[in-house]
Design an enzyme around this catalytic site. Structure first.
Site, mmCIF file in Angstrom:
data_model
loop_
_atom_site.group_PDB
_atom_site.id
_atom_site.type_symbol
_atom_site.label_atom_id
_atom_site.label_comp_id
_atom_site.label_asym_id
_atom_site.label_seq_id
_atom_site.Cartn_x
_atom_site.Cartn_y
_atom_site.Cartn_z
ATOM 1 N N HIS A 136 0.876 -1.173 0.000
ATOM 2 C CA HIS A 136 0.000 0.000 0.000
ATOM 3 C C HIS A 136 0.915 1.224 0.000
ATOM 4 C CE1 HIS A 136 -2.741 2.967 1.871
ATOM 5 N NE2 HIS A 136 -3.730 2.195 1.483
ATOM 6 N N ASP A 166 3.281 -4.052 7.879
ATOM 7 C CA ASP A 166 2.011 -3.343 7.763
ATOM 8 C C ASP A 166 0.909 -4.363 8.044
ATOM 9 O OD1 ASP A 166 -0.371 -2.335 6.837
ATOM 10 O OD2 ASP A 166 0.433 -1.578 4.946
ATOM 11 N N GLN A 204 -4.307 -4.942 7.217
ATOM 12 C CA GLN A 204 -5.316 -5.882 6.718
ATOM 13 C C GLN A 204 -5.278 -7.241 7.415
ATOM 14 O OE1 GLN A 204 -7.738 -4.897 5.144
ATOM 15 N NE2 GLN A 204 -7.032 -3.003 4.168
ATOM 16 N N LYS A 261 -10.441 -0.363 10.723
ATOM 17 C CA LYS A 261 -10.661 -1.543 9.871
ATOM 18 C C LYS A 261 -11.057 -2.751 10.714
ATOM 19 C CE LYS A 261 -7.198 -0.040 6.491
ATOM 20 N NZ LYS A 261 -8.007 0.500 5.418
ATOM 21 N N CYS A 317 -4.986 2.618 -3.451
ATOM 22 C CA CYS A 317 -3.708 3.089 -2.886
ATOM 23 C C CYS A 317 -2.605 2.059 -3.089
ATOM 24 C CB CYS A 317 -3.830 3.463 -1.406
ATOM 25 S SG CYS A 317 -5.016 4.768 -1.123
HETATM 26 N N1 C6P Z 1 -6.342 0.617 2.845
HETATM 27 C C1 C6P Z 1 -8.195 0.338 1.309
HETATM 28 O O1 C6P Z 1 -9.295 0.644 0.838
HETATM 29 P P1 C6P Z 1 -4.842 3.894 7.124
HETATM 30 O O2 C6P Z 1 -5.493 4.678 6.039
HETATM 31 O O3 C6P Z 1 -3.584 4.536 7.610
HETATM 32 O O4 C6P Z 1 -5.769 3.471 8.207
HETATM 33 O O5 C6P Z 1 -4.410 2.509 6.454
HETATM 34 C C2 C6P Z 1 -3.534 2.521 5.393
HETATM 35 C C3 C6P Z 1 -3.321 1.154 4.857
HETATM 36 C C4 C6P Z 1 -2.092 0.559 5.008
HETATM 37 N N2 C6P Z 1 -1.858 -0.674 4.574
HETATM 38 C C5 C6P Z 1 -2.790 -1.410 3.966
HETATM 39 C C6 C6P Z 1 -2.467 -2.806 3.530
HETATM 40 C C7 C6P Z 1 -4.067 -0.871 3.780
HETATM 41 O O6 C6P Z 1 -5.005 -1.592 3.178
HETATM 42 C C8 C6P Z 1 -4.341 0.448 4.221
HETATM 43 C C9 C6P Z 1 -5.672 1.095 3.970
HETATM 44 C C10 C6P Z 1 -7.678 1.087 2.515
HETATM 45 O O7 C6P Z 1 -7.518 -0.564 0.839
HETATM 46 C C11 C6P Z 1 -7.776 2.564 2.326
HETATM 47 S S1 C6P Z 1 -6.733 3.158 1.051
#
Ligand code: C6P
Length: 410
Positions: A126, A203, A206, A229, A368
């Site tokens: 991401h 990371d 997910q 999430k 993203c």
């Molecule tokens: N993905 C998606 O629709 P934040 O925004 O900081 O809470 O998470 C960022 C992020 C980081 N790593 C992974 C693997 C992610 O999937 C995400 C967030 C969302 O896929 C929003 S772009």
């Protein structure tokens, strides 16, 4: 809360899942990967905190200040137990996964990287786990190496081993892809990184919402995730770090709470975890994240994972039967509850918009993860994602909707 896992009962605990998108059209929510819906248990905890115990933390000695501090710190202990952190001081509150990774890049990264040093990332990251390192690389003059993704959507681990021979200082990798759903073998990647003297930054945005996480078992150095999430509120996330690393890292932001003593021209940093929590934090949101963790624990992370495995296998079988659908990523048993797909001749945005008319919420775009889409010569995909509250009926509605899309596009 009923301990027996029943998604039909669970979904009743989520007010949003009981609403109609418009009259007579119930919501079919298949966009948890972007953000999950929130159960009443979490909503009530937020409402209760703000209604009765709202105060600043670590600053006052009146009753409300003590209640707020206790609630904020108890949530940290719950979250620490949720990921099996050795100490709750290793759980740093951040705004989200993105901020947690930026924290590591700008503190540990800035202290440890010199011009010419190498960092290993992967093609399925991401932007949150790419751009902070690209920014650091640009300012320091580091080299970036990339582990490619193969046609099935798995990391090429032979290349990973080769890249480690170049002695990178860090490996930055997602536990689970938000597009392909691919579950990466973090423990073996961590073992290899450590054998080569690299730190591994994972990371977990997910993975933490969907499966049991044990940071000690995974043997990772840093692990980042977001509350929103995993049934919790927005505006709060966590950075877990290895104690020896966190305790020697410089602070990220300066201000209140991150100091022990301040003089006009210098300051002493506070102990962990406060060193990294400058300013008034997202207190109610931390309490809400604690409630989310309690809620998920009560249902059982193993149960949630098993359910999603069943749902994603069903979804893949059904999607594959739709002529013109291509699903990206590996077989169901190598992925979590995410299916990104394209439908021949129809732009993913049109797919999403037409499904929305029937109350079906899927995301369309690059999610993203632009470099990953480029890898497959795509600019966008439609993505349906699943959680503890999704049922086979939701998938059946998605499939029905896709046939409608096909009909509209001839
Ligand atoms: N993905 C998606 O629709 P934040 O925004 O900081 O809470 O998470 C960022 C992020 C980081 N790593 C992974 C693997 C992610 O999937 C995400 C967030 C969302 O896929 C929003 S772009």
């Amino acid at each position: 809360m009923d301990k027996k896992f029943d998604p039909n009962l669970i979904r009743k605990e989520f007010p949003a899942l009981c609403r109609e998108v418009k009259e007579g059209v119930p919501l079919v929510y298949l966009d948890t990967t972007a953000t999950s819906q929130k159960p009443k248990y979490v909503l009530d905890s937020l409402s209760h905190y703000y209604s009765y115990s709202n105060a600043n933390v670590h600053r006052g000695i009146h009753t409300l200040a003590e209640e707020a501090t206790a609630a904020y710190e108890n949530a940290r202990v719950s979250i620490s137990n949720f990921i099996n952190s050795p100490r709750s001081e290793q759980v740093i509150y951040t705004r989200n996964t993105t901020e947690a990774i930026n924290l590591v890049a700008n503190t540990w990264g800035r202290e440890n990287f010199c011009r010419g040093d190498r960092v290993v990332m992967t093609e399925m990251e991401h932007h949150s786990n790419l751009v902070p390192w690209q920014m650091l690389a640009e300012s320091i003059g580091m080299e970036i190496d990339i582990v490619p993704v193969d046609d099935r959507g798995l990391l090429d681990l032979m290349v990973y081993e080769k890249l480690l021979k170049k002695n990178p200082k860090a490996v930055c990798v997602t536990h689970m892809s938000n597009v392909l759903g691919t579950l990466n073998p973090i423990r073996s990647m961590a073992d290899l990184a450590h054998e080569h003297g690299a730190v591994i930054i994972v990371d977990g945005a997910q993975s933490a919402p969907h499966m049991p996480i044990d940071v000690q078992e995974l043997d990772v150095d840093f692990f980042a995730f977001s509350a929103h999430k995993m049934c919790g509120p927005t505006g709060i996330g966590v950075l877990y770090g290895r104690y020896e690393l966190l305790s020697t890292m410089p602070p990220f932001l300066g201000g209140g709470d991150m100091i022990k003593r301040v003089e006009l021209r210098r300051f002493d940093t506070n102990d962990l975890p406060y060193k990294f929590e400058a300013g008034t934090p997202a207190i109610g949101e931390a309490v809400g994240m604690g409630a989310a963790v309690e809620y998920l624990n009560e249902i059982g992370m193993e149960n949630i994972w098993d359910h999603e495995q069943e749902i994603v296998a069903y979804a893949m079988d059904k999607l594959e039967e739709v002529p013109g659908v291509t699903i990206y990523g590996p077989e169901a048993d190598k992925r979590g509850g995410v299916t990104a797909f394209t439908l021949d001749g129809v732009h993913p945005h049109d797919v999403s918009q037409i499904l929305d008319a029937d109350g079906i919420a899927v995301r369309a775009g690059h999610h993203c993860a632009m470099p990953l889409h480029t890898r497959y010569n795509l600019v966008a995909t439609a993505r349906a994602s699943y959680y503890l509250y999704n049922t086979r009926k939701d998938i059946d509605k998605l499939i029905e909707g896709l046939y409608k899309v096909k009909k509209m596009f001839g």
